[in-house]
Design an enzyme around this catalytic site. Structure first.
Site, PDB file in Angstrom:
ATOM      1  N   MET A  11     -65.129  40.620 -50.159  1.00  0.00           N
ATOM      2  CA  MET A  11     -64.580  39.228 -50.082  1.00  0.00           C
ATOM      3  C   MET A  11     -64.419  38.963 -48.637  1.00  0.00           C
ATOM      4  SD  MET A  11     -61.260  37.670 -52.080  1.00  0.00           S
ATOM      5  CE  MET A  11     -60.437  39.134 -51.502  1.00  0.00           C
ATOM      6  N   TRP A  60     -62.058  51.200 -50.594  1.00  0.00           N
ATOM      7  CA  TRP A  60     -61.844  50.985 -51.916  1.00  0.00           C
ATOM      8  C   TRP A  60     -60.251  50.570 -51.979  1.00  0.00           C
ATOM      9  CZ3 TRP A  60     -60.448  55.600 -56.001  1.00  0.00           C
ATOM     10  CH2 TRP A  60     -60.414  55.012 -57.434  1.00  0.00           C
ATOM     11  N   THR A 100     -53.812  48.045 -44.144  1.00  0.00           N
ATOM     12  CA  THR A 100     -53.061  47.322 -45.304  1.00  0.00           C
ATOM     13  C   THR A 100     -51.434  47.438 -45.120  1.00  0.00           C
ATOM     14  OG1 THR A 100     -52.655  47.284 -47.837  1.00  0.00           O
ATOM     15  CG2 THR A 100     -53.343  49.426 -46.723  1.00  0.00           C
ATOM     16  N   TYR A 124     -53.261  54.985 -52.375  1.00  0.00           N
ATOM     17  CA  TYR A 124     -53.989  53.898 -51.691  1.00  0.00           C
ATOM     18  C   TYR A 124     -53.492  53.676 -50.431  1.00  0.00           C
ATOM     19  CZ  TYR A 124     -55.480  49.240 -50.087  1.00  0.00           C
ATOM     20  OH  TYR A 124     -56.262  48.353 -49.254  1.00  0.00           O
ATOM     21  N   LYS A 128     -55.309  54.787 -46.714  1.00  0.00           N
ATOM     22  CA  LYS A 128     -55.437  53.885 -45.677  1.00  0.00           C
ATOM     23  C   LYS A 128     -54.900  54.192 -44.624  1.00  0.00           C
ATOM     24  CE  LYS A 128     -57.351  50.642 -45.952  1.00  0.00           C
ATOM     25  NZ  LYS A 128     -58.851  50.217 -45.568  1.00  0.00           N
ATOM     26  N   TRP A 148     -53.078  41.172 -49.170  1.00  0.00           N
ATOM     27  CA  TRP A 148     -53.296  39.982 -50.232  1.00  0.00           C
ATOM     28  C   TRP A 148     -54.298  39.019 -49.923  1.00  0.00           C
ATOM     29  CZ3 TRP A 148     -48.035  38.295 -52.833  1.00  0.00           C
ATOM     30  CH2 TRP A 148     -47.006  39.269 -53.183  1.00  0.00           C
TER      31      TRP A 148
END
Length: 205
Positions: A11, A60, A100, A124, A128, A148
């Site tokens: 994205m 991921w 993130t 996750y 990260k 987000w």
């Protein structure tokens, strides 16, 4: 400027390619071009393209999937970043890596800032944060934390809610999670502004 984007079909990677500065040479690569969890493959990829800047978007990001398979999360989010970092060192490239808000516990009553101490609560976020620490081994690194993501090039929370609102009389959504939705086009423009600068360390964007 010669720039290499990993995760170019994702994205954010898609938006970076669409909004690339016309005067720069920008190369997008994805898993079909080389497995970044393989150190030799990562080095071959960097050596073949000789970038001055690498924007490392490949990751991921399936939070639930990472919880089910923490070892794979660590391989894809930390191991691959360590390999990209080592390859950047070899070719003399600047590294910009995406991270993130999940590196934080989410227990403050305000927005997190760059100096806040990370304390991830799930695999996750742990993977990260390990990726951040790997990237920080390179002097010319920039860690860009965001959250987000939404945009036209992929599945995202905003699109899901809009679609649900059009098809359901009532919406059921969790109320214990707060965040700042980030438009991929805005994020891409911010990254292109940061890429040629000497900014290092951590930036929340």
């Amino acid at each position: 400027m010669r720039v290499l984007i990993t995760g170019a079909q994702g994205m954010l990677g898609t938006e970076l390619l669409l909004r690339r500065p016309p005067e720069w040479t920008v190369i997008g690569v994805d898993i079909a071009d080389g497995d970044l969890t393989d150190a030799a493959a990562a080095l071959r990829l960097m050596s073949a393209h000789e970038p001055q800047v690498v924007i490392h978007c490949a990751a991921w990001t399936d939070v639930d999937g990472c919880t089910r398979d923490p070892a794979r999360a660590m391989l894809l989010n930390a191991g691959a970043t360590a390999n990209v970092t080592a390859a950047c060192r070899r070719v003399g490239a600047r590294l910009i890596t995406l991270s993130t808000d999940y590196v934080f516990a989410g227990d403050l009553d305000r927005a997190y800032v760059e100096d806040d101490t990370p304390r991830p609560l799930n695999p996750y976020g742990e993977s990260k944060l390990a990726g951040e620490r790997a990237a920080a081994a390179l002097p010319d690194h920039l860690i860009v934390r965001t959250q987000w993501l939404y945009g036209p090039a992929g599945k995202n929370f905003v699109a899901t809610i809009v679609r649900a609102a059009r098809t359901h009389d009532k919406l059921r959504v969790v109320t214990d999670e707060w965040g700042s939705p980030t438009y991929t086009r805005d994020l891409a423009e911010g990254l292109w502004r940061l890429a040629p600068t000497a900014t290092t360390g951590i930036v929340h964007l």
